[in-house]
Scaffold this motif. Structure first.
Motif, PDB file in Angstrom:
ATOM      1  N   TYR A  83     -74.342 -21.499   9.809  1.00 54.90           N
ATOM      2  CA  TYR A  83     -73.632 -22.467  10.277  1.00 54.90           C
ATOM      3  C   TYR A  83     -72.260 -22.253  11.159  1.00 54.90           C
ATOM      4  N   ARG A  84     -71.560 -21.250  10.680  1.00 53.63           N
ATOM      5  CA  ARG A  84     -70.268 -21.019  11.505  1.00 53.63           C
ATOM      6  C   ARG A  84     -70.928 -20.033  12.624  1.00 53.63           C
ATOM      7  N   PHE A  85     -72.150 -19.332  12.702  1.00 56.31           N
ATOM      8  CA  PHE A  85     -72.368 -18.714  13.932  1.00 56.31           C
ATOM      9  C   PHE A  85     -72.717 -19.821  14.846  1.00 56.31           C
ATOM     10  N   ILE A  86     -73.251 -20.965  14.650  1.00 54.94           N
ATOM     11  CA  ILE A  86     -73.528 -22.036  15.434  1.00 54.94           C
ATOM     12  C   ILE A  86     -72.490 -22.564  15.922  1.00 54.94           C
ATOM     13  N   TRP A  87     -71.407 -22.978  15.215  1.00 52.65           N
ATOM     14  CA  TRP A  87     -70.199 -23.497  15.566  1.00 52.65           C
ATOM     15  C   TRP A  87     -69.489 -22.780  16.644  1.00 52.65           C
ATOM     16  N   ASP A  88     -69.373 -21.393  16.339  1.00 55.79           N
ATOM     17  CA  ASP A  88     -68.754 -20.443  17.318  1.00 55.79           C
ATOM     18  C   ASP A  88     -69.307 -20.376  18.528  1.00 55.79           C
ATOM     19  N   GLY A  89     -71.009 -20.231  18.464  1.00 57.28           N
ATOM     20  CA  GLY A  89     -71.525 -20.278  19.876  1.00 57.28           C
ATOM     21  C   GLY A  89     -71.329 -21.675  20.646  1.00 57.28           C
ATOM     22  N   ARG A  90     -71.234 -22.773  20.026  1.00 56.43           N
ATOM     23  CA  ARG A  90     -71.164 -23.889  20.663  1.00 56.43           C
ATOM     24  C   ARG A  90     -69.780 -24.239  21.140  1.00 56.43           C
ATOM     25  N   MET A  91     -68.952 -23.703  20.237  1.00 58.54           N
ATOM     26  CA  MET A  91     -67.370 -23.642  21.092  1.00 58.54           C
ATOM     27  C   MET A  91     -67.181 -22.810  22.241  1.00 58.54           C
ATOM     28  N   ILE A  92     -67.619 -21.755  22.301  1.00 57.23           N
ATOM     29  CA  ILE A  92     -67.667 -20.927  23.424  1.00 57.23           C
ATOM     30  C   ILE A  92     -68.416 -21.718  24.654  1.00 57.23           C
ATOM     31  N   LEU A  93     -69.623 -22.137  24.405  1.00 60.84           N
ATOM     32  CA  LEU A  93     -70.226 -23.024  25.458  1.00 60.84           C
ATOM     33  C   LEU A  93     -69.165 -24.082  26.049  1.00 60.84           C
ATOM     34  N   GLU A  94     -68.453 -24.567  24.998  1.00 61.06           N
ATOM     35  CA  GLU A  94     -67.620 -25.792  25.477  1.00 61.06           C
ATOM     36  C   GLU A  94     -66.156 -25.236  26.085  1.00 61.06           C
ATOM     37  N   GLY A  95     -66.370 -23.898  26.284  1.00 59.69           N
ATOM     38  CA  GLY A  95     -65.011 -23.173  26.819  1.00 59.69           C
ATOM     39  C   GLY A  95     -63.949 -23.094  26.078  1.00 59.69           C
ATOM     40  N   GLN A 140     -70.380 -12.847  18.958  1.00 56.37           N
ATOM     41  CA  GLN A 140     -70.325 -13.992  19.665  1.00 56.37           C
ATOM     42  C   GLN A 140     -71.092 -14.237  20.552  1.00 56.37           C
ATOM     43  N   LEU A 141     -71.431 -13.224  21.478  1.00 57.13           N
ATOM     44  CA  LEU A 141     -72.307 -13.385  22.731  1.00 57.13           C
ATOM     45  C   LEU A 141     -73.852 -13.795  22.250  1.00 57.13           C
ATOM     46  N   CYS A 142     -74.211 -13.312  20.801  1.00 55.81           N
ATOM     47  CA  CYS A 142     -75.673 -13.775  20.552  1.00 55.81           C
ATOM     48  C   CYS A 142     -75.514 -15.406  20.074  1.00 55.81           C
ATOM     49  N   PHE A 143     -74.274 -15.776  19.478  1.00 59.52           N
ATOM     50  CA  PHE A 143     -73.992 -17.149  19.038  1.00 59.52           C
ATOM     51  C   PHE A 143     -74.057 -17.772  20.443  1.00 59.52           C
ATOM     52  N   LEU A 144     -73.467 -17.391  21.338  1.00 57.19           N
ATOM     53  CA  LEU A 144     -73.482 -18.157  22.740  1.00 57.19           C
ATOM     54  C   LEU A 144     -74.743 -18.397  23.209  1.00 57.19           C
ATOM     55  N   LYS A 152     -77.935 -28.984  20.835  1.00 52.24           N
ATOM     56  CA  LYS A 152     -77.679 -30.024  20.061  1.00 52.24           C
ATOM     57  C   LYS A 152     -78.848 -29.969  18.754  1.00 52.24           C
ATOM     58  N   SER A 153     -79.441 -28.899  18.710  1.00 53.64           N
ATOM     59  CA  SER A 153     -80.554 -28.875  17.460  1.00 53.64           C
ATOM     60  C   SER A 153     -79.991 -27.768  16.721  1.00 53.64           C
ATOM     61  N   ILE A 154     -79.979 -27.688  15.375  1.00 56.99           N
ATOM     62  CA  ILE A 154     -79.619 -26.580  14.588  1.00 56.99           C
ATOM     63  C   ILE A 154     -80.944 -25.907  14.333  1.00 56.99           C
ATOM     64  N   ILE A 155     -82.138 -26.105  14.231  1.00 58.46           N
ATOM     65  CA  ILE A 155     -83.298 -25.373  14.078  1.00 58.46           C
ATOM     66  C   ILE A 155     -83.576 -24.682  15.316  1.00 58.46           C
ATOM     67  N   GLY A 156     -82.965 -25.282  16.660  1.00 57.37           N
ATOM     68  CA  GLY A 156     -83.200 -24.506  17.817  1.00 57.37           C
ATOM     69  C   GLY A 156     -82.388 -23.092  17.940  1.00 57.37           C
ATOM     70  N   ASN A 157     -81.023 -23.605  17.425  1.00 56.52           N
ATOM     71  CA  ASN A 157     -80.376 -22.424  17.320  1.00 56.52           C
ATOM     72  C   ASN A 157     -80.667 -21.327  16.626  1.00 56.52           C
ATOM     73  N   VAL A 158     -81.224 -21.718  15.530  1.00 60.90           N
ATOM     74  CA  VAL A 158     -81.613 -20.573  14.144  1.00 60.90           C
ATOM     75  C   VAL A 158     -82.965 -19.970  14.984  1.00 60.90           C
ATOM     76  N   ILE A 159     -83.790 -20.479  15.618  1.00 55.99           N
ATOM     77  CA  ILE A 159     -85.098 -19.907  16.116  1.00 55.99           C
ATOM     78  C   ILE A 159     -84.405 -18.911  17.210  1.00 55.99           C
ATOM     79  N   THR A 160     -83.467 -19.245  18.044  1.00 60.10           N
ATOM     80  CA  THR A 160     -83.167 -18.365  19.129  1.00 60.10           C
ATOM     81  C   THR A 160     -82.118 -17.068  18.378  1.00 60.10           C
ATOM     82  N   MET A 161     -81.543 -17.367  17.585  1.00 57.72           N
ATOM     83  CA  MET A 161     -80.821 -16.306  16.760  1.00 57.72           C
ATOM     84  C   MET A 161     -81.806 -15.401  16.122  1.00 57.72           C
TER      85      MET A 161
END
Length: 463
Positions: A83-95, A140-144, A152-161
């Motif tokens: 969950y923290r991985f997803i948080w960090d990746g989305r933070m970077i995406l938001e700049g 962090q690049l992996c999270f991004l 906008k999808s947690i399962i989508g993030n999970v699959i990609t990682m």
């Protein structure tokens, strides 16, 4: 191979797939005895698969990837770090710089900077959300990348990682095989790692990024074996920029550069040139690390990062070994937990140990170097206050290139540490921890002092 053995291999593979499927989609980590049954079952089937088909590299490589794909659409059930991985990746995406803010602060201020912020915060838990991120830039690049593919999808993030981690394991298979061939070791040793249920469950299943770190690290060792030390330095920096653990290995390269091939007059170099190479090796590593951190540069970055990493030495306790003994001694004489003191001492002891094996142990060949890494990191883990199961992955890949097998035993019995999660709230039963380490240390002592060296003469020729 006989028909019956081939039939047995297929049956074992199918049983393994079934057990992995149950593990991935029908298991809660609080159900310890169900967890234990599945764990032992998977280790059993993997052992026989290895024995039956160890000379068929492509069969074992294929089913090891297939076992990982079973987890593709599952939500990790033994760890909430993702969950923290997803948080960090989305933070970077938001700049936004993930190193400069706490998830807890955003939630308390009712400021939701990313999609599903509350859900992610609740998933990671208050302890994780109240600390600055400690994941290096390539992690962090992996999270991004995961956020780019699914914001906008947690399962989508999970699959990609998960796909990234599986691809990293395929890379480890590839370069691990090539390195084993270079070292004239059995190629099937790589399946101590690739086919190990611990690796499949903790890494692919629970989304720990050790495989990405180890991919760069094994590639680094392969390049070093080829004498391409500049590329090796860059790859080692990439490995450190996923997880910091390889930093511990830096002193151990001293003899490889200074004394390697010293007896070969045709390839010998002056001490000055060798020293220049070693210093250049280190300079390339640190310049690459600084370059990779540079997109996140801020005056607060260093202090936040150091404070976050320091928490592991001063605040957290889990599945420890000698640390728990020292803690009990502290209770006996001082009456309270001495983690603040012990947490400062154990890293210093590790540094002293690394210096000793750097200068007083023969580390000239690649196998000797990797063996030194294995025992240097083992010493650190044996004295650490926090020993999460997934940390063993690095020991496991190092053991592939040595004659020591205690990390395999540890990867089996580390499941005993998960008994803590069967209690609400979680609490460790130290009898399970004692059992775990009694088995690990007994096997280690047997390997070091009792077991007769297997093909000792042949092995020494490799060194």
């Amino acid at each position: 191979m006989s028909f019956s053995r081939k039939h047995s291999s297929i049956t074992l593979a199918l049983v393994s797939i079934l057990l992995y499927f149950v593990f991935a989609y029908f298991l809660e980590r609080t159900a310890f005895y169900k967890l234990l049954f599945l764990w032992i079952g998977l280790f059993t089937t993997s052992y026989f698969l290895y024995q039956y088909k160890k000379d068929d590299f492509y069969f074992l490589a294929s089913i090891s990837v297939l076992f990982r794909l079973v987890f593709l659409f599952s939500i990790p059930n033994l760890s909430q770090d993702f969950y923290r991985f997803i948080w960090d990746g989305r933070m970077i995406l938001e700049g936004l710089n993930p190193y400069l803010s706490l998830p807890e602060t955003f939630i308390e201020q009712n400021n939701l900077p990313i999609p599903q912020a509350r859900e992610l915060y609740e998933g990671m838990g208050q302890m994780n959300g109240s600390h600055f991120t400690n994941y290096p830039p390539l992690n962090q690049l992996c999270f991004l990348i995961a956020a780019i593919f699914s914001n906008k999808s947690i399962i989508g993030n999970v699959i990609t990682m998960r796909v990234i981690i599986i691809l990293a394991d395929v890379g480890i298979l590839y370069f691990g095989k090539k390195l084993l061939e270079k070292l004239r070791l059995p190629v099937y040793n790589i399946f101590f790692y690739a086919l190990n249920p611990f690796i499949i469950i903790e890494m692919t299943g629970n989304l720990h990024f050790e495989p990405v770190m180890l991919f760069f690290f094994v590639w680094c060792l392969y390049k070093l074996q080829q004498k391409k030390w500049i590329w090796s330095a860059i790859l080692l920096a990439c490995s450190i920029s996923v997880k910091l653990i390889p930093l511990l290995f830096l002193p151990l390269f001293f003899q490889w550069f200074i004394k390697n091939d010293l007896k070969d007059s045709a390839n010998s170099y002056s001490l000055k040139l060798r020293t220049t190479k070693l210093v250049s090796f280190y300079i390339i590593i640190f310049i690459t690390i600084i370059f990779l951190f540079s997109p996140f540069y801020s005056t607060r970055l260093v202090s936040n990062y150091i404070n976050s990493v320091g928490l592991w030495f001063k605040n957290f306790e889990f599945n420890a070994s000698f640390y728990y003994v020292a803690r009990e001694i502290g209770y006996l004489f001082r009456g309270y937990n001495e983690i603040a003191i012990i947490g400062k001492i154990t890293p210093l002891i590790t540094i002293v140990f690394l210096i000793v094996i750097t200068f007083f142990r023969k580390n000239r060949s690649s196998i000797q170097l990797i063996t030194a890494m294995l025992f240097g990191l083992s010493f650190y883990y044996f004295t650490s206050s926090t020993m999460h199961p997934w940390y063993i992955a690095t020991l496991l890949i190092l053991s592939v290139f040595t004659k020591y097998r205690f990390p395999i035993i540890w990867s089996l019995v580390v499941i005993l540490s998960y008994q803590a999660y069967s209690n609400q709230p979680w609490k460790e039963n130290l009898w399970f921890i004692i059992l775990e380490y009694s088995i690990v240390y007994s096997f280690l002592i047997w390997e070091l002092f009792i077991k007769k060296p297997i093909q000792k003469i042949e092995w020494e020729k490799l060194l």
